[in-house]
Enzyme design. Structure first.
Site, short mmCIF file in Angstrom:
data_model
loop_
_atom_site.label_atom_id
_atom_site.label_comp_id
_atom_site.label_asym_id
_atom_site.label_seq_id
_atom_site.Cartn_x
_atom_site.Cartn_y
_atom_site.Cartn_z
CE LYS A 114 1.51 -3.13 3.66
NZ LYS A 114 0.70 -3.75 4.73
C1 LIG Z 1 -0.60 -4.25 4.63
C2 LIG Z 1 -1.07 -5.12 5.74
C3 LIG Z 1 -2.17 -6.01 5.59
C4 LIG Z 1 -2.99 -6.08 4.32
O1 LIG Z 1 -2.31 -6.64 3.24
P1 LIG Z 1 -2.86 -6.48 1.75
O2 LIG Z 1 -1.82 -7.03 0.86
O3 LIG Z 1 -3.05 -4.99 1.55
O4 LIG Z 1 -4.16 -7.22 1.66
C5 LIG Z 1 -2.50 -6.83 6.66
N1 LIG Z 1 -1.83 -6.78 7.84
C6 LIG Z 1 -0.79 -5.94 8.02
C7 LIG Z 1 -0.11 -5.91 9.34
C8 LIG Z 1 -0.36 -5.09 6.99
O5 LIG Z 1 0.68 -4.24 7.19
#
Ligand SMILES: *Cc1c(COP(=O)(O)O)cnc(C)c1O
Length: 468
Positions: A114
């Protein structure tokens, strides 16, 4: 001509990049998508092969931004954003098998992918706000990774105050400390005496309710439907395929999936000309998307907590963006589909389902399979994966077609973020936090505990945001 943005439900006004950056949901309840996509030919891809991450990010992102930000400013923002990452390659590849690779997307400040989007989003917003002479307030709810990534992304933003609500005593200590130890005058952590759904409900109400912030300040959302987050995530699909030298044969990607934002970025990369074979949706027991692909039905079940909490969802909000394409980009048809989905679940028409299966494959993992996979990769490669990534590597092997296509699994988080799953895998080793977080447990924390009450939270926000 700059790319414009339309709502998937077809009724809201078209927006520029600048407006879409500040917008959350469209007024008609839809999500914003670009009206057109830039495309890159084989020779253009070849010319991008030697670029560094920020140089490549500029090529991919500039067409979406258009004339909203000057070239030199955008380049400076991208250099600054990706200088925050610990690894000089920003998104390094690790080889597991002859045809299996892992793309480490956890080299940013909060150890999850993120950071790629939220480090950029904070800087883009601050730049545009400075030019407009505006200040805004960001409000979000978190059960884990998003809150800390948003806070880290905004901590140097002069024109943003950020308030992140987390459920008091219901997030892991690592995750809480990653939020509450960031000391800056514009960072405000609120621990709500309630659960995550209570936090989220207060955020939702605050966006639709009467304005409560001083001086007419705008409230901005940075949740996973924000278009700029998807845009930022397109870059690493290109970066990894180029690093593997694969511009004339297709690569597959296995993506640990929750809200469908990350994998939707891969879908766009494919439409932009990157040779991609399959995009593998890797899910935990909250398998709404696996069920769509295997059974053709999109319907909500109840939430089941798992060892991979960042993928614990009942619906995948960004899936609407794919459904829009599957509906022939007809806002009215998509609106009907979403209504059916909300009422009783949506059976996808055959043509839409077969279109989806051309691009996507899927695989689901239980918690015990996740633990076995962590142990498998550890014993075979001496490499430690977090539980989300483990679901990805497992899905990558399960969906191998034998055609010799290389598969890149997106490693979405650092294993030290999820010590419980590593311990449950029984391998007997502990993941160490990287050096910049080694003293996380000694750092002072700042947060206020508030009752589970909307007006208390709003009053707190109105009195704690910085003066204009
Ligand atoms: C947010 C997240 C996901 C999922 O990603 P999306 O874009 O919501 O499909 C997977 N793994 C981790 C560690 C995350 O923080």
């Amino acid at each position: 001509m700059s790319i414009r943005y339309v709502s998937t439900r077809g009724k809201a006004a078209e927006l520029s990049f600048e407006d879409v950056l500040l917008a959350g949901l469209a007024a008609d309840g839809g999500l914003y998508v670009p009206t057109s996509l830039p495309t890159f030919s084989q020779s253009q891809l070849a010319a991008m092969q030697d670029m560094t991450y920020p140089e490549l990010a500029y090529e991919i992102i500039a067409p979406f931004v258009g004339d909203c930000i000057a070239e030199s400013d955008l380049r400076a923002i991208l250099n600054d954003t990706y200088a925050e990452f610990r690894h000089p390659a920003v998104a390094p590849l690790v080889q597991l098998e002859h045809n299996q690779w892992v793309l480490e997307l956890f080299q940013g400040p909060t150890l999850a992918f993120k950071d790629f989007a939220l480090q950029l989003l904070g800087r883009l917003l601050d730049h545009i706000l400075a030019r407009r002479g505006e200040k805004v307030v960001i409000m979000g709810a978190t059960s884990g990774d998003t809150g800390s990534a948003a806070i880290e992304g905004c901590k140097r933003c002069d024109n943003i105050d950020i308030f992140i609500l987390h459920p008091h005593q219901r997030v892991s200590e690592v995750q809480r400390r990653q939020m509450t130890t960031v000391m800056a005058p514009n960072i405000h952590n609120i621990a709500v005496q309630g659960n995550f759904d209570d936090c989220q409900a207060m955020v939702k109400s605050s966006f639709v309710a009467a304005p409560f912030l001083p001086d007419g300040r705008r409230l901005v959302a940075v949740n996973s439907i924000n278009w700029a987050r998807i845009m930022a995530q397109i870059v690493y699909y290109f970066y990894s395929a180029l690093a593997l030298g694969r511009i004339d044969k297709p690569t597959s990607f296995s993506v640990p999936t929750g809200n469908f934002g990350d994998i939707f970025a891969g879908y766009l990369a494919k439409k932009m000309g990157l040779p991609i074979d399959k995009l593998i949706i890797a899910t935990n027991r909250n398998d709404v998307l696996h069920r769509v692909l295997t059974e053709g039905v999109y319907s909500r079940l109840t939430l089941e907590p798992s060892l991979s909490p960042s993928m614990d969802i009942t619906i995948s909000s960004n899936f609407e963006r794919l459904l829009f394409d599957l509906a022939g980009r007809e806002g009215s048809l998509l609106s009907e589909w979403m209504k059916t989905f909300a009422e009783r679940g949506l059976a996808l028409p055959d043509a839409a389902l077969s279109d989806a299966r051309l691009v996507f494959a899927s695989h689901r993992c239980s918690d015990s399979e996740t633990c076995d996979e962590i142990a498998h990769i550890w014993s075979r490669n001496g490499y430690l994966v977090d539980p989300h990534t483990a679901i990805g590597t497992k899905a990558a092997r399960a969906c191998e077609t034998g055609s010799g296509t290389a598969t890149v699994t997106l490693a979405t988080a650092h294993p030290a973020k999820f010590p419980a799953a590593i311990e449950a895998s029984g391998i007997g080793v502990e993941a160490q936090l990287p050096s910049h977080l080694a003293d996380l447990f000694e750092r002072p924390e700042a947060f206020d505990v508030l009752p589970n009450n909307l007006s208390d939270v709003q009053t707190y926000m109105a009195t704690h945001c910085r003066a204009l």
